[in-house]
Design a protein around this motif. Structure first.
Motif, PDB file in Angstrom:
ATOM      1  N   VAL A  92      34.643 106.912 -47.502  1.00  0.00           N
ATOM      2  CA  VAL A  92      33.713 107.429 -47.552  1.00  0.00           C
ATOM      3  C   VAL A  92      32.704 107.103 -46.552  1.00  0.00           C
ATOM      4  O   VAL A  92      32.478 106.566 -45.437  1.00  0.00           O
ATOM      5  CB  VAL A  92      33.664 108.412 -47.363  1.00  0.00           C
ATOM      6  CG1 VAL A  92      32.991 109.581 -46.808  1.00  0.00           C
ATOM      7  CG2 VAL A  92      35.113 109.361 -48.248  1.00  0.00           C
ATOM      8  N   ALA A  93      31.838 106.479 -47.246  1.00  0.00           N
ATOM      9  CA  ALA A  93      30.543 105.789 -46.771  1.00  0.00           C
ATOM     10  C   ALA A  93      31.014 104.337 -46.377  1.00  0.00           C
ATOM     11  O   ALA A  93      29.955 104.272 -45.150  1.00  0.00           O
ATOM     12  CB  ALA A  93      30.238 105.089 -48.048  1.00  0.00           C
ATOM     13  N   GLN A 119      35.265 117.236 -55.647  1.00  0.00           N
ATOM     14  CA  GLN A 119      32.909 117.795 -55.591  1.00  0.00           C
ATOM     15  C   GLN A 119      32.530 117.263 -55.578  1.00  0.00           C
ATOM     16  O   GLN A 119      31.228 116.906 -55.321  1.00  0.00           O
ATOM     17  CB  GLN A 119      33.140 118.670 -56.863  1.00  0.00           C
ATOM     18  CG  GLN A 119      32.189 119.929 -56.677  1.00  0.00           C
ATOM     19  CD  GLN A 119      31.982 121.013 -58.078  1.00  0.00           C
ATOM     20  OE1 GLN A 119      33.185 120.178 -59.154  1.00  0.00           O
ATOM     21  NE2 GLN A 119      31.116 121.605 -58.025  1.00  0.00           N
ATOM     22  N   GLN A 120      32.839 116.045 -56.232  1.00  0.00           N
ATOM     23  CA  GLN A 120      31.589 115.023 -57.180  1.00  0.00           C
ATOM     24  C   GLN A 120      31.375 113.974 -55.407  1.00  0.00           C
ATOM     25  O   GLN A 120      30.616 112.250 -55.467  1.00  0.00           O
ATOM     26  CB  GLN A 120      31.978 113.985 -58.245  1.00  0.00           C
ATOM     27  CG  GLN A 120      31.983 115.020 -59.291  1.00  0.00           C
ATOM     28  CD  GLN A 120      32.621 114.459 -60.371  1.00  0.00           C
ATOM     29  OE1 GLN A 120      32.774 113.599 -60.557  1.00  0.00           O
ATOM     30  NE2 GLN A 120      32.630 115.459 -61.429  1.00  0.00           N
ATOM     31  N   ILE A 121      32.603 112.796 -54.682  1.00  0.00           N
ATOM     32  CA  ILE A 121      32.518 112.670 -53.853  1.00  0.00           C
ATOM     33  C   ILE A 121      31.319 112.564 -52.803  1.00  0.00           C
ATOM     34  O   ILE A 121      30.379 111.032 -52.871  1.00  0.00           O
ATOM     35  CB  ILE A 121      33.669 112.599 -52.468  1.00  0.00           C
ATOM     36  CG1 ILE A 121      34.628 112.190 -53.190  1.00  0.00           C
ATOM     37  CG2 ILE A 121      33.105 111.867 -51.302  1.00  0.00           C
ATOM     38  CD1 ILE A 121      36.086 111.841 -52.517  1.00  0.00           C
ATOM     39  N   GLY A 122      30.509 113.327 -51.874  1.00  0.00           N
ATOM     40  CA  GLY A 122      29.777 113.477 -51.236  1.00  0.00           C
ATOM     41  C   GLY A 122      28.375 112.606 -52.074  1.00  0.00           C
ATOM     42  O   GLY A 122      27.607 111.654 -51.640  1.00  0.00           O
ATOM     43  N   TYR A 123      28.145 113.347 -53.424  1.00  0.00           N
ATOM     44  CA  TYR A 123      26.968 112.737 -54.280  1.00  0.00           C
ATOM     45  C   TYR A 123      26.731 110.827 -54.150  1.00  0.00           C
ATOM     46  O   TYR A 123      26.037 110.417 -53.700  1.00  0.00           O
ATOM     47  CB  TYR A 123      26.899 112.948 -55.813  1.00  0.00           C
ATOM     48  CG  TYR A 123      26.038 112.416 -56.379  1.00  0.00           C
ATOM     49  CD1 TYR A 123      24.305 112.940 -56.537  1.00  0.00           C
ATOM     50  CD2 TYR A 123      25.730 112.044 -57.712  1.00  0.00           C
ATOM     51  CE1 TYR A 123      23.133 112.652 -57.065  1.00  0.00           C
ATOM     52  CE2 TYR A 123      24.866 111.407 -57.887  1.00  0.00           C
ATOM     53  CZ  TYR A 123      23.532 111.650 -57.895  1.00  0.00           C
ATOM     54  OH  TYR A 123      22.249 111.700 -58.596  1.00  0.00           O
ATOM     55  N   SER A 124      28.358 110.600 -54.333  1.00  0.00           N
ATOM     56  CA  SER A 124      27.883 108.873 -54.565  1.00  0.00           C
ATOM     57  C   SER A 124      28.122 108.140 -53.290  1.00  0.00           C
ATOM     58  O   SER A 124      27.749 107.358 -53.054  1.00  0.00           O
ATOM     59  CB  SER A 124      29.951 108.764 -54.906  1.00  0.00           C
ATOM     60  OG  SER A 124      29.580 109.285 -56.060  1.00  0.00           O
ATOM     61  N   MET A 125      28.762 109.550 -52.332  1.00  0.00           N
ATOM     62  CA  MET A 125      28.577 108.939 -51.252  1.00  0.00           C
ATOM     63  C   MET A 125      27.568 108.745 -50.427  1.00  0.00           C
ATOM     64  O   MET A 125      26.986 107.874 -50.001  1.00  0.00           O
ATOM     65  CB  MET A 125      29.732 109.323 -49.804  1.00  0.00           C
ATOM     66  CG  MET A 125      30.001 109.279 -48.805  1.00  0.00           C
ATOM     67  SD  MET A 125      29.498 111.000 -47.691  1.00  0.00           S
ATOM     68  CE  MET A 125      27.940 111.607 -47.842  1.00  0.00           C
ATOM     69  N   VAL A 126      26.699 109.350 -50.702  1.00  0.00           N
ATOM     70  CA  VAL A 126      25.351 109.285 -50.247  1.00  0.00           C
ATOM     71  C   VAL A 126      24.664 107.762 -50.482  1.00  0.00           C
ATOM     72  O   VAL A 126      23.926 107.547 -50.688  1.00  0.00           O
ATOM     73  CB  VAL A 126      24.056 110.503 -49.997  1.00  0.00           C
ATOM     74  CG1 VAL A 126      22.583 109.980 -50.586  1.00  0.00           C
ATOM     75  CG2 VAL A 126      25.061 111.899 -49.665  1.00  0.00           C
TER      76      VAL A 126
END
Lengths: 414, 307
Positions: free
Chosen positions: B104-105, B181-188
């Motif tokens: 995603v990133a 739920q956690q993808i977003g944090y790692s993505m950032v």
């Protein structure tokens, strides 16, 4: 001038005297906002009758109440008077004040409480509190759905087979075989009712268990009977599906289930629905045994209270006829104090177009659920997880209950 | 500081004084956080160690029991099960979550239209309350009417799983939700890492004839390893402490299939009055996380490239 001075001095003196004479005690309880008004009404009535005692409240929601109270108990700052359940667990740990001497001194009418209920508020022969209400369970039914399906209304002569047959007829499925209207919805933690109605037991003595008895045929049959309604008839929603579909209250008030078994706290919600409904006694087991819940929360005094005399005065008021009548007239719960006044107050409470007498007659059939210290752990780690496998059909009751019984017995024998 | 050696003695002294002043200032700035750490983390953690050697039940005075709680843990079949569940959860979610977050990133590091919108959308689950998220996911997993099973029906699956009521599928269901739920944090974090990859390296490689795939594997991935390492360590620690998903989605059920270490600790401490036993479990969990993290640090030089 001097007269004014004297008057002022007297006024000041009186003010100081009354301020020092007033004792403040703390009272804790849980409850949804809707359940709170009677609590404040009790305080108002009490403070009017006892101007020397002031009540401070500690109100927490159910979900965090016990963590908070236990932390306060650990710190020695528990509220003087507490609304509590699982009394033996706390009494056995010495955080509750035994009340026998207070009862004897004031001749407090303990005999007016349902005797089964009083047992839960006792431990090792001492009384530690008084029940406020009984968690009496009744069968609520949606008359409109019964009429539409052409099924006769439940009667006080119903047995399990009548319930099962009616639930089946009241269930509707869509083309894919998915249930869109259920016949009956149940509450997961009330499984002992079925065991009792079938002549079985959960443990040998609910207050001091030494034997776990749910591997006996009567209990096995009872659990399988419920599981079959969920899995085979599909007339009862699975307990897991109810987490999404809604509780018994939501399912019933939206007309998605024809019958629910639950307590009196739902009455005000159901009073607002736009279909006709009523209540009936729980059906008898196959051999005609009736059983209902005996259990509920009540009021206790902290053993670390610094104002025990004042706390007792309040506890006495709260649990006695005056306090109980205030709670009874809200009609949210069957009063645990069994007097003509409290019973009448409950029966006359709105909504009145309901056969409220059923709650009173069913309360008389109450049987204790296990409440001994350590039960919540056995139930939480062994019985409930084991029953999950029966409710979801991975195991039959006959396969799983002996396994549950073996583990539970090992814990009981420790 | 080689420049310092050439400066005259007076200035050096002044600088040393300044340095000393700076040290105090640094401590001053650290103090608020340090006090918080001492009071709310350090002290409770060591208090828990002492509690774990007692039979404290929260309400009665504690009695010293030595290592009995730890011995009892080794014989508790339920503790074995919650360890296993937690291990499956960690091993199952961390790699999947990290891989998806990286993809995603990478996508959102391109100059796509609506890039900002998608970055926000992917980060949303991180800030949304687990309670609200779990309510939605419970419906998605509903066996009869859930979105997921409707999709599986449409794909021709005759008997899709009864997700949350099945002992086989409940834990995977919770893992799926957690990954989302956690993808977003790692993505950032990955996005920040990607933006730190110097453009000149890519340029040089391009001039040398490297294609996009080669550039990804030989420039992006190696340059991203410090970020990857950080994301991995944090994700592993967080995953070992999984709690609220299990509490809200399934209450650890059915039949303890989704019971996790922290959920088991919570129940023992606050519902079953075994604070000492719960503290012992907490220390075992601490030990596990400590060792796993240590191993990760030990082996980082084999694959992490700094600068």
């Amino acid at each position: 001038m001097s007269r004014i001075r004297i008057l002022l001095a007297i006024a000041a003196f009186v003010a100081i005297a009354s301020a020092t004479a007033q004792t403040t005690i703390t009272w804790s309880f849980w409850g949804d906002p809707g359940e709170l008004p009677p609590n404040y009404e009790v305080i108002k009535a009490f403070e009017a009758a006892h101007p020397d005692i002031k009540i401070k409240t500690e109100h927490y929601p159910w979900s965090s109440y016990f963590d908070k109270i236990q932390t306060e108990m650990a710190g020695g700052t528990a509220p003087d008077v507490m609304f509590l359940n699982q009394i033996p667990s706390y009494a056995s740990r010495g955080v509750l004040e035994p009340l026998d001497s207070y009862i004897a001194q004031d001749n407090f009418p303990v005999k007016n409480f349902y005797s089964d209920l009083m047992q839960i508020f006792s431990y090792n022969g001492k009384v530690y509190g008084f029940p406020r209400d009984n968690d009496t369970t009744v069968l609520y039914y949606n008359k409109d759905l019964f009429d539409a399906a052409g099924v006769a209304y439940p009667t006080d002569q119903w047995k399990w087979s009548d319930l099962e047959a009616a639930a089946k007829k009241l269930t509707k499925q869509d083309a894919q075989g998915r249930t869109v209207q259920y016949g009956l919805a149940l509450e997961k933690n009330k499984y002992p009712l079925w065991v009792y109605q079938n002549g079985g037991s959960v443990v040998d003595n609910p207050l001091h268990a030494t034997k776990f008895l749910m591997d006996q045929p009567a209990a096995v049959q009872a659990i399988q009977f419920v599981a079959n309604m969920i899995l085979k008839d599909k007339s009862v929603p699975s307990f897991d599906a109810m987490q999404q579909l809604g509780s018994t209250t939501e399912l019933f008030s939206t007309g998605r289930v024809a019958m629910v078994m639950t307590n009196a706290a739902r009455l005000p919600t159901f009073a607002k629905v736009d279909f006709k409904w009523d209540v009936a006694p729980l059906p008898m087991g196959p051999t005609g045994i009736r059983a209902n819940t005996a259990g509920g929360a009540g009021y206790v005094m902290s053993s670390t209270s610094k104002h025990k005399a004042a706390a007792w005065t309040f506890l006495k008021f709260l649990s006695g006829p005056q306090g109980q009548a205030i709670f009874a007239k809200t009609g949210l719960a069957v009063p645990a104090y069994n007097s003509p006044e409290t019973t009448q107050a409950f029966v006359n409470a709105p909504p009145t177009n309901v056969n409220r007498q059923v709650f009173i007659s069913e309360t008389a059939n109450g049987r204790l659920f296990p409440v001994f210290p350590g039960w919540s752990e056995i139930e939480g780690t062994i019985v409930s997880p084991g029953l999950d496998l029966v409710w979801n059909g991975e195991k039959t009751a006959a396969e799983e209950l002996p396994i549950i019984a073996k583990q539970a017995q090992a814990k009981l024998s420790q | 500081m080689s420049a310092q050696t050439s400066s005259p003695p007076r200035r050096r002294r002044a600088q040393r004084r300044l340095a000393r002043g700076e040290v105090w200032a640094a401590y001053g700035f650290l103090l608020p956080n340090l006090i918080g750490f001492l009071i709310f983390t350090f002290v409770p953690v060591f208090a828990a160690l002492i509690i774990s050697l007692t039979n404290w039940d929260l309400l009665q005075p504690a009695k010293w029991v030595g290592i009995r709680n730890y011995l009892q843990l080794m014989q508790d079949p339920l503790f074995g099960q919650v360890l296993r569940n937690t291990a499956i959860y960690v091993v199952g979610t961390v790699p999947v979550q990290m891989t998806l977050a990286l993809l995603v990133a990478l996508a959102l590091n391109q100059n796509l239209p609506g890039k900002l919108f998608f970055r926000t959308a992917f980060f949303m689950p991180v800030v949304a309350s687990t309670v609200a998220v779990a309510l939605v996911w419970r419906w998605i997993f509903n066996a009869d009417f859930g979105l997921l099973n409707e999709a599986l029906y449409a794909l021709g699956v005759k008997q899709p799983p009864h997700w949350l009521s099945s002992t086989h599928w409940a834990l995977p269901a919770i893992m799926i939700m957690s990954v989302w739920q956690q993808i977003g944090y790692s993505m950032v974090l990955f996005l920040a890492g990607l933006q730190g990859v110097p453009a000149h390296l890519h340029e040089a490689a391009r001039i040398d004839g490297a294609g996009p795939v080669q550039r990804f594997f030989f420039i992006t991935i190696p340059m991203l390893t410090p970020t990857t390492f950080f994301v991995m360590v944090i994700s592993v620690i967080n995953s070992f402490q999984v709690f609220d998903q299990a509490l809200i989605m399934t209450e650890g059920g059915p039949a303890n299939a989704t019971n996790t270490i922290v959920f088991h600790i919570y129940r023992n401490a606050f519902q079953y009055f075994h604070m000492g036993y719960a503290a012992a479990m907490a220390w075992v969990l601490f030990g596990i996380i400590f060792v796993v993290t240590l191993v990760q640090f030990r082996y980082q030089q084999r694959w992490v490239h700094y600068g």
